[in-house]
Scaffold this motif. Structure first.
Motif, mmCIF file in Angstrom:
data_model
loop_
_atom_site.group_PDB
_atom_site.id
_atom_site.type_symbol
_atom_site.label_atom_id
_atom_site.label_comp_id
_atom_site.label_asym_id
_atom_site.label_seq_id
_atom_site.Cartn_x
_atom_site.Cartn_y
_atom_site.Cartn_z
ATOM 1 N N VAL B 319 -10.942 38.952 7.340
ATOM 2 C CA VAL B 319 -9.956 37.944 6.941
ATOM 3 C C VAL B 319 -10.077 36.686 7.796
ATOM 4 N N ALA B 320 -10.377 36.829 9.081
ATOM 5 C CA ALA B 320 -10.518 35.653 9.946
ATOM 6 C C ALA B 320 -11.565 34.705 9.370
ATOM 7 N N LEU B 321 -12.676 35.276 8.939
ATOM 8 C CA LEU B 321 -13.748 34.436 8.405
ATOM 9 C C LEU B 321 -13.405 33.938 7.002
ATOM 10 N N GLN B 322 -12.625 34.740 6.274
ATOM 11 C CA GLN B 322 -12.223 34.340 4.929
ATOM 12 C C GLN B 322 -11.441 33.027 4.967
ATOM 13 N N TRP B 323 -10.602 32.860 5.990
ATOM 14 C CA TRP B 323 -9.865 31.600 6.135
ATOM 15 C C TRP B 323 -10.831 30.426 6.197
ATOM 16 N N LEU B 324 -11.856 30.567 7.000
ATOM 17 C CA LEU B 324 -12.811 29.465 7.173
ATOM 18 C C LEU B 324 -13.534 29.169 5.866
ATOM 19 N N VAL B 325 -13.996 30.239 5.209
ATOM 20 C CA VAL B 325 -14.775 30.061 3.980
ATOM 21 C C VAL B 325 -13.931 29.337 2.933
ATOM 22 N N GLU B 326 -12.693 29.798 2.745
ATOM 23 C CA GLU B 326 -11.862 29.184 1.713
ATOM 24 C C GLU B 326 -11.493 27.750 2.073
ATOM 25 N N ALA B 327 -11.283 27.499 3.369
ATOM 26 C CA ALA B 327 -10.942 26.135 3.790
ATOM 27 C C ALA B 327 -12.130 25.197 3.577
ATOM 28 N N MET B 328 -13.346 25.691 3.863
ATOM 29 C CA MET B 328 -14.535 24.856 3.661
ATOM 30 C C MET B 328 -14.726 24.564 2.181
ATOM 31 N N GLU B 329 -14.456 25.553 1.357
ATOM 32 C CA GLU B 329 -14.600 25.335 -0.080
ATOM 33 C C GLU B 329 -13.595 24.302 -0.580
ATOM 34 N N LEU B 330 -12.364 24.412 -0.073
ATOM 35 C CA LEU B 330 -11.327 23.457 -0.481
ATOM 36 C C LEU B 330 -11.671 22.057 0.010
ATOM 37 N N ALA B 331 -12.160 21.983 1.246
ATOM 38 C CA ALA B 331 -12.466 20.674 1.827
ATOM 39 C C ALA B 331 -13.765 20.116 1.262
ATOM 40 N N GLY B 332 -14.582 20.977 0.716
ATOM 41 C CA GLY B 332 -15.882 20.547 0.212
ATOM 42 C C GLY B 332 -16.841 20.188 1.326
ATOM 43 N N SER B 333 -16.521 20.603 2.539
ATOM 44 C CA SER B 333 -17.430 20.313 3.657
ATOM 45 C C SER B 333 -17.137 21.253 4.817
ATOM 46 N N ALA B 334 -18.004 21.223 5.811
ATOM 47 C CA ALA B 334 -17.801 22.035 7.003
ATOM 48 C C ALA B 334 -17.427 21.156 8.190
ATOM 49 N N GLU B 335 -17.061 19.910 7.910
ATOM 50 C CA GLU B 335 -16.649 19.006 8.990
ATOM 51 C C GLU B 335 -15.337 19.489 9.598
ATOM 52 N N THR B 336 -15.267 19.467 10.916
ATOM 53 C CA THR B 336 -14.112 20.035 11.607
ATOM 54 C C THR B 336 -12.783 19.467 11.119
ATOM 55 N N ASP B 337 -12.668 18.146 11.055
ATOM 56 C CA ASP B 337 -11.388 17.546 10.690
ATOM 57 C C ASP B 337 -10.982 17.906 9.266
ATOM 58 N N ALA B 338 -11.972 17.926 8.380
ATOM 59 C CA ALA B 338 -11.683 18.256 6.982
ATOM 60 C C ALA B 338 -11.233 19.710 6.859
ATOM 61 N N VAL B 339 -11.867 20.605 7.629
ATOM 62 C CA VAL B 339 -11.511 22.027 7.559
ATOM 63 C C VAL B 339 -10.116 22.253 8.146
ATOM 64 N N ILE B 340 -9.796 21.540 9.225
ATOM 65 C CA ILE B 340 -8.444 21.672 9.804
ATOM 66 C C ILE B 340 -7.408 21.257 8.772
ATOM 67 N N ALA B 341 -7.659 20.130 8.114
ATOM 68 C CA ALA B 341 -6.712 19.636 7.112
ATOM 69 C C ALA B 341 -6.559 20.650 5.980
ATOM 70 N N ALA B 342 -7.676 21.280 5.606
ATOM 71 C CA ALA B 342 -7.625 22.251 4.511
ATOM 72 C C ALA B 342 -6.898 23.527 4.936
ATOM 73 N N LEU B 343 -7.092 23.929 6.194
ATOM 74 C CA LEU B 343 -6.476 25.180 6.671
ATOM 75 C C LEU B 343 -4.961 25.072 6.729
ATOM 76 N N GLU B 344 -4.456 23.914 7.117
ATOM 77 C CA GLU B 344 -3.011 23.762 7.303
ATOM 78 C C GLU B 344 -2.303 23.902 5.962
ATOM 79 N N GLY B 345 -1.501 24.942 5.859
ATOM 80 C CA GLY B 345 -0.756 25.179 4.624
ATOM 81 C C GLY B 345 -1.533 25.927 3.561
ATOM 82 N N LEU B 346 -2.773 26.305 3.878
ATOM 83 C CA LEU B 346 -3.624 26.995 2.899
ATOM 84 C C LEU B 346 -3.098 28.405 2.590
ATOM 85 N N SER B 347 -3.188 28.783 1.326
ATOM 86 C CA SER B 347 -2.883 30.167 0.942
ATOM 87 C C SER B 347 -4.155 30.812 0.412
#
Lengths: 296, 399
Positions: B319-347
């Motif tokens: 599950v820890a890695l699942q958060w990252l994968v889904e956030a990267m998909e939502l952000a469309g990138s692996a850039e740190t700032d974009a992933v942080i923005a995607a993670l916040e509030g992500l379900s």
């Protein structure tokens, strides 16, 4: 505080049974220290090995009646054999050296055994079930008390009495006492002192194995379990007097009682109490309660 | 005196350390730095969590990766030791050029990795460490997220159970270090809120590293409480149970314990030595919930590990890695700032249900499985199981 007699009684029993389990281990340490003049740092590691070997033997003897007791005896024998190898191949060459070499050697044994245990049994916590017939409690009139802990108490007293008898009343025990006092004199009388040393080391180590095996159902087995026990045994031996069996008995009893009543009365200072007791004993009797002052 | 030989040795040593061992950072590959203990006392937990991590990586890569990029796990042994974890986290970032950090088992290791993630500005997902300290305002920073349940949730859900079981005189036995004290705070504050009339009668604090609990057990039994809240966690529990059982302890009180005593791993190890009827928790149990997502996860894990009854720890790494994968998909990138923005509030839909990462403190609303331990009536699995078993959600409890 003491207004609950049942609670006081159970804590008293807790202290005694803990003390008696510690005595079995500390007795081996003080015996070796008294006769060989070797402070065996690895005594705790021997105790740990005893517990782990008991775990494996319990699995091996699972189908047999009294399997646990066979495992306990087996653990003591295994440690005796291990100690025999250690003594005859390594330790005996260090008796005439400086104490530092012996300390280094036994400390190295601690490391080696600790890695052997990790290698053989892994790092997970293991547990041994209480043996059949000892899972419940026995009615002592005042209250019920766990049968297995009563048994541990009995074993401790049994070991104490048989060791006292052996050392003081038998011919072999005379040699042990003599070796403790004057090695050269004993040698000149034609006694094979090397053999006495070897047997004492083997017997002391077997006691560590026995203590570990008996403790296995009451504590969990985990790497590092040797560290706590060796510190407690050192405290017991120091309080009681280096090499004194009676001293170890008194010391173990005091430590057990202090621990259980400490937790009951002043829980926040329970750990300090033990060291405090050691400091006080050393202030007034630096040679320990039943030890003898070094001859000048 | 410095001999020639010694000089040579020094020279040789300097030469070896100076040789850069940079792994060629392959463009198009997302590198995940995993910090799990694969030696030392937490080895078993680390091995399982790492297997869960690898399982998700294999799944994602088989499906074409994240945004077209493949995932790669680079593992370092954190050895359950904060100093080692700090060094290894720095090593992963500096030498292995990882894009993200996941892992940690003990709370102190979690805090150590979090400190590195803060200074190096690399996202860290804490998969197992539970202490609330990591997400309190003074320690929180933009790069740390937690997929694990925190101690508030764990202690709080125990209080919910105590309330439901109608316990009014409660004793506690908690280990005397940060984990035990955090649990105590969570339990007592939640209890005061939901069951104000309940009384904490006696509190026992066994020293960390103790092997003899008998004196504490005796104190509790003399105190006359009807329930006990315990933090004697899974690794310590077998010894505690064998000491407390013969006193009739578990018959006298209703025992609620934190620390994953209900995990299938411990249940299988203890077998019939597991006291009947105690209430315990687990990160996951293979037999609940009976949902398609969870059943698929268990089936995959059975195949991955080659066992029929799967352990509870792999889900944490997964599950820890699942958060990252889904956030990267939502952000469309692996850039740190974009992933942080995607993670916040992500379900996300995890194998054990929907979870949401709060934007305010980067804490996932990970609840816990709780249940009453009973011997299973399934002949194929002759071990204790949680029955009844439920998922106590974290939403009301994690603050």
């Amino acid at each position: 505080m003491f207004n609950n007699p049942v609670l006081t009684f159970i804590q008293l029993m807790n202290g005694i049974s803990l003390g008696m389990n510690l005595f079995i281990i500390a007795a081996g340490l003080t015996l070796i220290l008294g006769v060989l003049r070797v402070l065996n740092f690895a005594h705790g590691a021997f105790y740990m090995m005893g517990g782990y070997i008991c775990f494996s033997l319990v699995g091996l003897f699972a189908g047999l009646p009294g399997g646990f007791w066979l495992a306990v005896v087996g653990s003591a024998i295994a440690l005796a054999a291990f100690a025999w190898v250690v003594e005859t191949t390594m330790l005996r060459h260090l008796y005439d050296r400086d104490h530092l070499y012996q300390l280094l050697f036994t400390f190295a044994l601690v490391m080696i055994i600790s890695d052997l245990v990790r290698f053989n049994w892994g790092t997970n916590v293991l547990s041994v079930s209480l043996p059949n017939g000892f899972r419940g409690a026995t009615d002592l009139g005042i209250s019920f008390y766990p049968t297995y802990r009563l048994l541990l108490t009995g074993m401790g007293i049994f070991v104490a009495i048989s060791m006292w008898y052996f050392v003081n009343k038998t011919r072999a025990g005379r040699f042990v006492r003599a070796a403790r006092q004057d090695r050269e004199m004993l040698e000149s009388l034609g006694i094979n002192v090397g053999r006495v040393y070897m047997l004492v080391f083997v017997a002391g180590s077997a006691l560590a194995g026995l203590g570990g095996a008996l403790a296995a159902p009451a504590v969990s087995l985990a790497p590092g379990m040797d560290a706590e026990i060796i510190v407690q045994c050192f405290i017991i031996v120091i309080i009681g007097g280096l090499g004194s069996l009676g001293g170890a008995f008194v010391g173990a009893l005091m430590l057990g009682l202090l621990k259980s009543f400490g937790v009951m009365l002043i829980p926040n200072f329970e750990i300090v109490l033990i060291y405090l007791m050691m400091v006080i004993v050393l202030m007034f009797r630096p040679w320990g309660l039943l030890g003898k002052p070094e001859a000048k | 005196m410095i001999t020639k030989k010694r000089l040579m040795a020094v020279a040789a040593l300097t030469a070896t350390t100076a040789i850069p061992t940079f792994a060629a950072a392959d463009e198009g590959v997302i590198r995940i730095g995993a910090l799990y203990p694969t030696s030392g006392p937490c080895q078993m937990i680390g091995d399982f969590a790492l297997q869960g991590t690898q399982m998700l990586v294999d799944e994602v890569n088989a499906a074409g990766g994240v945004n077209g990029q493949m995932l790669e796990v680079v593992h370092r042994d954190s050895r359950c030791d904060p100093a080692e974890a700090t060094a290894m986290a720095r090593d992963l970032i500096a030498r292995e050029d990882v894009d993200f950090l996941v892992g940690g088992v003990s709370s102190s290791v979690g805090q150590a990795i979090s400190a590195v993630s803060r200074t190096e500005e690399v996202i860290y997902i804490a998969s197992i460490p539970k202490t609330v300290q990591m997400t309190t305002p003074e320690n929180l920073h933009p790069y740390v997220f937690r997929s694990a349940a925190n101690t508030n949730t764990e202690g709080g859900s125990a209080a919910v159970l105590a309330d439901r079981l109608g316990l009014d005189r409660i004793c506690t036995i908690l280990m005397d270090y940060s984990y035990g004290h955090s649990l105590n705070e969570a339990f007592t504050s939640t209890l005061a809120e939901i069951r104000p009339d309940a009384e904490i009668v006696v509190q026992e604090w066994p020293q960390n590293g103790t092997t003899d609990y008998t004196a504490h057990i005796t104190n509790i039994m003399a105190a006359g409480c009807d329930g006990v809240f315990s933090g004697v966690w899974a690794g310590l529990f077998p010894a505690f149970a064998s000491q407390a059982g013969p006193f009739g302890f578990f018959d006298q009180v209703t025992y609620i314990t934190a620390g994953e005593v209900g995990s299938p791993e411990l249940a299988e190890q203890m077998g019939a030595d597991m006291p009947e009827g105690i209430w315990a928790n687990s990160y996951e149990v293979f037999y609940y919930p009976d949902t398609p997502a969870h059943n698929d996860f268990v089936a995959d894990l059975q195949e991955e590990l080659g066992v029929e009854h799967t352990p509870s720890w792999p889900v944490t790494g997964y599950v820890a890695l699942q958060w990252l994968v889904e956030a990267m998909e939502l952000a469309g990138s692996a850039e740190t700032d974009a992933v942080i923005a995607a993670l916040e509030g992500l379900s996300i839909e995890t194998p054990i249900g929907t979870q949401t990462m709060r934007a305010s403190d980067h804490q996932a609303n990970r609840g816990q499985f709780w249940g009453q331990m009973h011997m299973s009536d399934d002949d194929a699995y002759p071990y204790p199981v949680m029955d009844p078993v439920e998922y106590i959600p974290a939403d009301e409890l994690m603050d």
